[in-house]
Write a protein that holds these residues in place. Structure first.
Motif, PDB file in Angstrom:
ATOM      1  N   SER A   1      12.842   1.964   0.003  1.00 48.06           N
ATOM      2  CA  SER A   1      11.422   2.133  -0.329  1.00 48.06           C
ATOM      3  C   SER A   1      10.703   2.591   0.929  1.00 48.06           C
ATOM      4  O   SER A   1      11.294   2.578   2.024  1.00 48.06           O
ATOM      5  CB  SER A   1      10.808   0.816  -0.818  1.00 48.06           C
ATOM      6  OG  SER A   1      10.767  -0.112   0.258  1.00 48.06           O
ATOM      7  N   GLY A   2       9.439   2.958   0.785  1.00 48.29           N
ATOM      8  CA  GLY A   2       8.652   3.290   1.968  1.00 48.29           C
ATOM      9  C   GLY A   2       8.499   2.081   2.879  1.00 48.29           C
ATOM     10  O   GLY A   2       8.599   2.180   4.100  1.00 48.29           O
ATOM     11  N   MET A   3       8.277   0.903   2.270  1.00 47.33           N
ATOM     12  CA  MET A   3       8.144  -0.306   3.086  1.00 47.33           C
ATOM     13  C   MET A   3       9.438  -0.607   3.832  1.00 47.33           C
ATOM     14  O   MET A   3       9.416  -1.080   4.970  1.00 47.33           O
ATOM     15  CB  MET A   3       7.729  -1.506   2.227  1.00 47.33           C
ATOM     16  CG  MET A   3       6.308  -1.457   1.669  1.00 47.33           C
ATOM     17  SD  MET A   3       5.045  -0.827   2.787  1.00 47.33           S
ATOM     18  CE  MET A   3       5.148  -1.996   4.132  1.00 47.33           C
TER      19      MET A   3
ATOM     20  N   ILE B   1       9.513   1.373   6.969  1.00 48.68           N
ATOM     21  CA  ILE B   1       8.674   0.807   8.028  1.00 48.68           C
ATOM     22  C   ILE B   1       9.344  -0.433   8.616  1.00 48.68           C
ATOM     23  O   ILE B   1       9.442  -0.599   9.840  1.00 48.68           O
ATOM     24  CB  ILE B   1       7.264   0.476   7.482  1.00 48.68           C
ATOM     25  CG1 ILE B   1       6.622   1.741   6.901  1.00 48.68           C
ATOM     26  CG2 ILE B   1       6.376  -0.113   8.588  1.00 48.68           C
ATOM     27  CD1 ILE B   1       5.359   1.495   6.094  1.00 48.68           C
TER      28      ILE B   1
ATOM     29  N   PHE C   1      -1.986   1.851   4.845  1.00 52.28           N
ATOM     30  CA  PHE C   1      -1.569   1.248   3.584  1.00 52.28           C
ATOM     31  C   PHE C   1      -1.601  -0.284   3.721  1.00 52.28           C
ATOM     32  O   PHE C   1      -1.082  -0.825   4.701  1.00 52.28           O
ATOM     33  CB  PHE C   1      -0.147   1.750   3.301  1.00 52.28           C
ATOM     34  CG  PHE C   1       0.389   1.419   1.953  1.00 52.28           C
ATOM     35  CD1 PHE C   1      -0.215   1.907   0.801  1.00 52.28           C
ATOM     36  CD2 PHE C   1       1.529   0.643   1.820  1.00 52.28           C
ATOM     37  CE1 PHE C   1       0.300   1.615  -0.445  1.00 52.28           C
ATOM     38  CE2 PHE C   1       2.053   0.342   0.572  1.00 52.28           C
ATOM     39  CZ  PHE C   1       1.432   0.833  -0.559  1.00 52.28           C
TER      40      PHE C   1
ATOM     41  N   THR D   1       1.446  -2.250   4.656  1.00 54.31           N
ATOM     42  CA  THR D   1       1.861  -2.008   6.046  1.00 54.31           C
ATOM     43  C   THR D   1       1.131  -2.993   6.966  1.00 54.31           C
ATOM     44  O   THR D   1       1.727  -3.577   7.877  1.00 54.31           O
ATOM     45  CB  THR D   1       1.548  -0.553   6.449  1.00 54.31           C
ATOM     46  OG1 THR D   1       2.177   0.323   5.517  1.00 54.31           O
ATOM     47  CG2 THR D   1       2.035  -0.241   7.848  1.00 54.31           C
TER      48      THR D   1
ATOM     49  N   GLU E   1      -1.567   6.458   9.948  1.00 48.06           N
ATOM     50  CA  GLU E   1      -1.478   7.407   8.838  1.00 48.06           C
ATOM     51  C   GLU E   1      -2.623   8.388   8.993  1.00 48.06           C
ATOM     52  O   GLU E   1      -3.748   7.973   9.252  1.00 48.06           O
ATOM     53  CB  GLU E   1      -1.745   6.700   7.497  1.00 48.06           C
ATOM     54  CG  GLU E   1      -0.627   5.903   6.945  1.00 48.06           C
ATOM     55  CD  GLU E   1      -1.113   4.987   5.811  1.00 48.06           C
ATOM     56  OE1 GLU E   1      -2.093   5.316   5.112  1.00 48.06           O
ATOM     57  OE2 GLU E   1      -0.498   3.923   5.652  1.00 48.06           O
TER      58      GLU E   1
ATOM     59  N   ASP F   1       2.984   7.837   9.571  1.00 51.23           N
ATOM     60  CA  ASP F   1       3.293   7.827   8.145  1.00 51.23           C
ATOM     61  C   ASP F   1       2.742   9.140   7.577  1.00 51.23           C
ATOM     62  O   ASP F   1       1.532   9.346   7.528  1.00 51.23           O
ATOM     63  CB  ASP F   1       2.621   6.596   7.507  1.00 51.23           C
ATOM     64  CG  ASP F   1       2.915   6.465   6.016  1.00 51.23           C
ATOM     65  OD1 ASP F   1       3.108   7.500   5.359  1.00 51.23           O
ATOM     66  OD2 ASP F   1       2.909   5.328   5.512  1.00 51.23           O
TER      67      ASP F   1
ATOM     68  N   CYS G   1       3.081  10.415   4.561  1.00 53.56           N
ATOM     69  CA  CYS G   1       3.162  10.340   3.113  1.00 53.56           C
ATOM     70  C   CYS G   1       2.139  11.250   2.413  1.00 53.56           C
ATOM     71  O   CYS G   1       2.454  11.928   1.452  1.00 53.56           O
ATOM     72  CB  CYS G   1       2.903   8.877   2.751  1.00 53.56           C
ATOM     73  SG  CYS G   1       3.071   8.493   1.072  1.00 53.56           S
ATOM     74  N   PHE G   2       0.906  11.288   2.933  1.00 51.34           N
ATOM     75  CA  PHE G   2      -0.155  12.019   2.241  1.00 51.34           C
ATOM     76  C   PHE G   2      -0.030  13.527   2.401  1.00 51.34           C
ATOM     77  O   PHE G   2      -0.428  14.276   1.516  1.00 51.34           O
ATOM     78  CB  PHE G   2      -1.544  11.551   2.719  1.00 51.34           C
ATOM     79  CG  PHE G   2      -2.035  10.356   1.959  1.00 51.34           C
ATOM     80  CD1 PHE G   2      -1.209   9.255   1.765  1.00 51.34           C
ATOM     81  CD2 PHE G   2      -3.312  10.328   1.413  1.00 51.34           C
ATOM     82  CE1 PHE G   2      -1.639   8.155   1.043  1.00 51.34           C
ATOM     83  CE2 PHE G   2      -3.757   9.235   0.683  1.00 51.34           C
ATOM     84  CZ  PHE G   2      -2.921   8.150   0.503  1.00 51.34           C
TER      85      PHE G   2
ATOM     86  N   SER H   1       7.040   7.320   2.364  1.00 54.55           N
ATOM     87  CA  SER H   1       7.301   6.719   1.080  1.00 54.55           C
ATOM     88  C   SER H   1       7.714   7.890   0.198  1.00 54.55           C
ATOM     89  O   SER H   1       6.861   8.680  -0.233  1.00 54.55           O
ATOM     90  CB  SER H   1       6.049   6.038   0.532  1.00 54.55           C
ATOM     91  OG  SER H   1       6.270   5.724  -0.825  1.00 54.55           O
TER      92      SER H   1
ATOM     93  N   THR I   1       8.624   7.758  -2.653  1.00 54.46           N
ATOM     94  CA  THR I   1       8.061   7.413  -3.957  1.00 54.46           C
ATOM     95  C   THR I   1       6.916   8.348  -4.356  1.00 54.46           C
ATOM     96  O   THR I   1       6.670   8.553  -5.539  1.00 54.46           O
ATOM     97  CB  THR I   1       7.494   5.974  -3.869  1.00 54.46           C
ATOM     98  OG1 THR I   1       8.407   5.150  -3.170  1.00 54.46           O
ATOM     99  CG2 THR I   1       7.203   5.410  -5.229  1.00 54.46           C
ATOM    100  N   LYS I   2       6.222   8.878  -3.371  1.00 54.01           N
ATOM    101  CA  LYS I   2       5.007   9.639  -3.634  1.00 54.01           C
ATOM    102  C   LYS I   2       5.349  11.121  -3.818  1.00 54.01           C
ATOM    103  O   LYS I   2       6.040  11.465  -4.741  1.00 54.01           O
ATOM    104  CB  LYS I   2       3.994   9.398  -2.517  1.00 54.01           C
ATOM    105  CG  LYS I   2       3.802   7.912  -2.154  1.00 54.01           C
ATOM    106  CD  LYS I   2       3.165   7.075  -3.261  1.00 54.01           C
ATOM    107  CE  LYS I   2       3.305   5.575  -3.037  1.00 54.01           C
ATOM    108  NZ  LYS I   2       2.863   5.100  -1.728  1.00 54.01           N
TER     109      LYS I   2
ATOM    110  N   VAL J   1      11.529   4.813  -6.520  1.00 61.08           N
ATOM    111  CA  VAL J   1      11.011   4.228  -5.287  1.00 61.08           C
ATOM    112  C   VAL J   1      12.025   4.488  -4.171  1.00 61.08           C
ATOM    113  O   VAL J   1      13.228   4.258  -4.350  1.00 61.08           O
ATOM    114  CB  VAL J   1      10.781   2.710  -5.469  1.00 61.08           C
ATOM    115  CG1 VAL J   1      10.391   2.051  -4.152  1.00 61.08           C
ATOM    116  CG2 VAL J   1       9.698   2.465  -6.514  1.00 61.08           C
ATOM    117  N   GLY J   2      11.537   4.977  -3.038  1.00 60.17           N
ATOM    118  CA  GLY J   2      12.427   5.241  -1.903  1.00 60.17           C
ATOM    119  C   GLY J   2      11.609   5.548  -0.670  1.00 60.17           C
ATOM    120  O   GLY J   2      10.379   5.671  -0.735  1.00 60.17           O
TER     121      GLY J   2
HETATM  122  C1  LIG Z   1       3.123   3.869  -1.017  1.00 63.91           C
HETATM  123  C2  LIG Z   1       2.964   3.953   0.428  1.00 63.91           C
HETATM  124  C3  LIG Z   1       3.803   3.235   1.293  1.00 63.91           C
HETATM  125  C4  LIG Z   1       4.864   2.276   0.790  1.00 63.91           C
HETATM  126  O1  LIG Z   1       5.873   2.944   0.114  1.00 63.91           O
HETATM  127  P1  LIG Z   1       6.744   2.260  -1.061  1.00 63.91           P
HETATM  128  O2  LIG Z   1       7.685   3.362  -1.437  1.00 63.91           O
HETATM  129  O3  LIG Z   1       5.789   1.870  -2.151  1.00 63.91           O
HETATM  130  O4  LIG Z   1       7.427   1.090  -0.474  1.00 63.91           O
HETATM  131  C5  LIG Z   1       3.638   3.401   2.652  1.00 63.91           C
HETATM  132  N1  LIG Z   1       2.690   4.233   3.150  1.00 63.91           N
HETATM  133  C6  LIG Z   1       1.854   4.917   2.340  1.00 63.91           C
HETATM  134  C7  LIG Z   1       0.837   5.806   2.949  1.00 63.91           C
HETATM  135  C8  LIG Z   1       1.959   4.804   0.965  1.00 63.91           C
HETATM  136  O5  LIG Z   1       1.115   5.483   0.180  1.00 63.91           O
END
Ligand SMILES: *Cc1c(COP(=O)(O)O)cnc(C)c1O
Length: 400
Positions: free
Chosen positions: A92-94, A97, A118, A121, A161, A190, A192-193, A212, A214-215, A224-225
């Motif tokens: 997962s993203g967590m 981290i 997040f 986090t 982030e 991070d 992710c965005f 993450s 997942t996004k 989820v990853g």
């Molecule tokens: C969702 C998210 C995470 C955590 O990721 P998971 O895959 O839900 O564990 C971490 N950082 C950001 C910016 C996120 O949006």
């Protein structure tokens, strides 16, 4: 990828080619699309081969908690897109981290973390790292003087982030990387965005990129990853933690993310285009007091985002007049958007941060972070933007 760089047809390839071609290791079957290796363990050629692989003297798979070919393909492709030497896939993203922290931090170390990360986090640092003797200071994302003031000899990581969620604040990655390095620390971003389609933090001086998956890497809200990207030396340390403690990525999820990467650029451009259009439209609406989106020329982070990012991403937020009840009426009146806190999906999502994602903060903490009760966040998906605008119009009509 080929060990002989001069033989590697992708050695000088560009992002759109790497997104589709990097990390492919075709088997003798000649399959065109990447296979999913659903196996927990691997067979050795001989007892001597088994001994050599266990000892790490010979390459090759041993057990899927250590390595898996599908996960490796995803890691190689993501590393190529981020411009990193290596990547490590996580459950997962967590987990990405956590693995970074467990591999790189020890009791007595100090971390400076953006206040605007997040929520989970924040909990990971405040609740769990603190328990193991790692001290953490949280500072506002846009206050470089406070980052500077928080630096100590034992500072190991700076964590942020950008753009932030949900206010789209934009931090100067290069500036904070210089600050980290001057103090002998590492900068972790991070991403992710934006994803590597829009922003490549390693090129701007960051040492580690977190995802993450997942996004947007998945892009359709299925799995989820997570992943960590950086130098081979740092990734080796994280890999040792992963092998020992086990938060590895599954082969099936790796395959979903691997295929997701192929369309990442096209999707991120479409998310960004629609988000900009909706942000500009929202600004014109009488019920809207403020729009937070770095693509808007009057956003304080606009010039920096234009320099640091390729486009402005799919997440925007806005404030309606009338406080929490009006915001809730607006959300409840939409009929196409999904009321969920997830993002990075083809489906547009809408949420009230103050009572969901940021609901556990105290009112004072929310005020400090600039998240008021009128705020609504939209993670713009890939539907026709005219339909999304009509949906938001339904919402605004209910504001009164
Ligand atoms: C969702 C998210 C995470 C955590 O990721 P998971 O895959 O839900 O564990 C971490 N950082 C950001 C910016 C996120 O949006």
């Amino acid at each position: 990828m080929s060990s002989d760089q001069s033989d590697d047809p992708l050695a000088d390839a560009r992002l759109d080619t790497l997104a589709i071609r990097a990390g492919i290791h075709r088997t003798a079957e000649g399959e065109h699309s990447e296979p999913i290796f659903t196996t927990s363990s691997y067979v050795f050629d001989s007892a001597a081969d088994a001994a050599a692989r266990f000892a790490g003297d010979s390459p090759g798979n041993v057990y899927s908690r250590y390595t898996n070919p599908t996960v490796r393909s995803f890691e190689e492709r993501l590393a190529a897109l981020e411009g990193g030497e290596a990547a490590v896939g996580t459950s997962s993203g967590m987990a990405a981290i956590l693995s970074t922290c467990m591999a790189l931090l020890a009791a007595g170390d100090h971390v400076i973390c953006s206040r605007d990360v997040f929520g989970t986090t924040t909990s990971l640092f405040a609740r769990y790292m603190a328990k193991f003797g790692v001290t953490v200071d949280f500072v506002p994302l846009l206050a470089p003087d406070q980052w500077q003031a928080a630096m100590r000899p034992e500072t190991r990581l700076l964590y942020l982030e950008t753009p932030s969620n949900p206010l789209c604040e934009v931090a100067d990655i290069r500036q904070l990387a210089d600050l980290a390095h001057a103090g002998g620390a590492l900068l972790v971003v991070d991403n992710c965005f934006c994803t590597p389609a829009l922003q490549r933090p390693l090129e701007l001086g960051a040492d580690i990129v977190i995802h993450s998956a997942t996004k947007y890497l998945d892009g359709q809200g299925r799995c989820v990853g997570g992943a960590v990207v950086g130098s081979q030396a740092l990734m080796n340390e994280i890999l040792v933690f992963l092998r020992t403690c086990g938060p590895t990525m599954s082969a099936f999820n790796a395959w979903v993310f691997l295929k997701g990467l192929e369309t990442l650029r096209l999707r991120m451009e479409a998310h960004s285009r629609s988000a900009l259009e909706l942000a500009q439209w929202l600004q014109q609406q009488p019920q809207v007091q403020k729009v937070h989106y770095a693509g808007l020329a009057d956003h304080p982070g606009h010039a920096l985002a234009a320099r640091q990012q390729r486009a402005f991403g799919g997440v925007l937020s806005f404030e309606v007049q009338g406080g929490r009840d009006a915001a809730w009426r607006c959300i409840d009146a939409t009929r196409i958007m999904s009321l969920t806190a997830n993002l990075g999906d083809a489906k547009t999502t809408i949420v009230h941060p103050g009572t969901t994602t940021h609901g556990r903060l105290t009112p004072a903490q929310r005020a400090e972070a600039g998240i008021n009760d009128s705020l609504i966040r939209v993670a713009v998906g890939l539907e026709d933007v005219a339909d999304l605008r009509a949906d938001l119009q339904r919402g605004l009509d209910a504001v009164g």
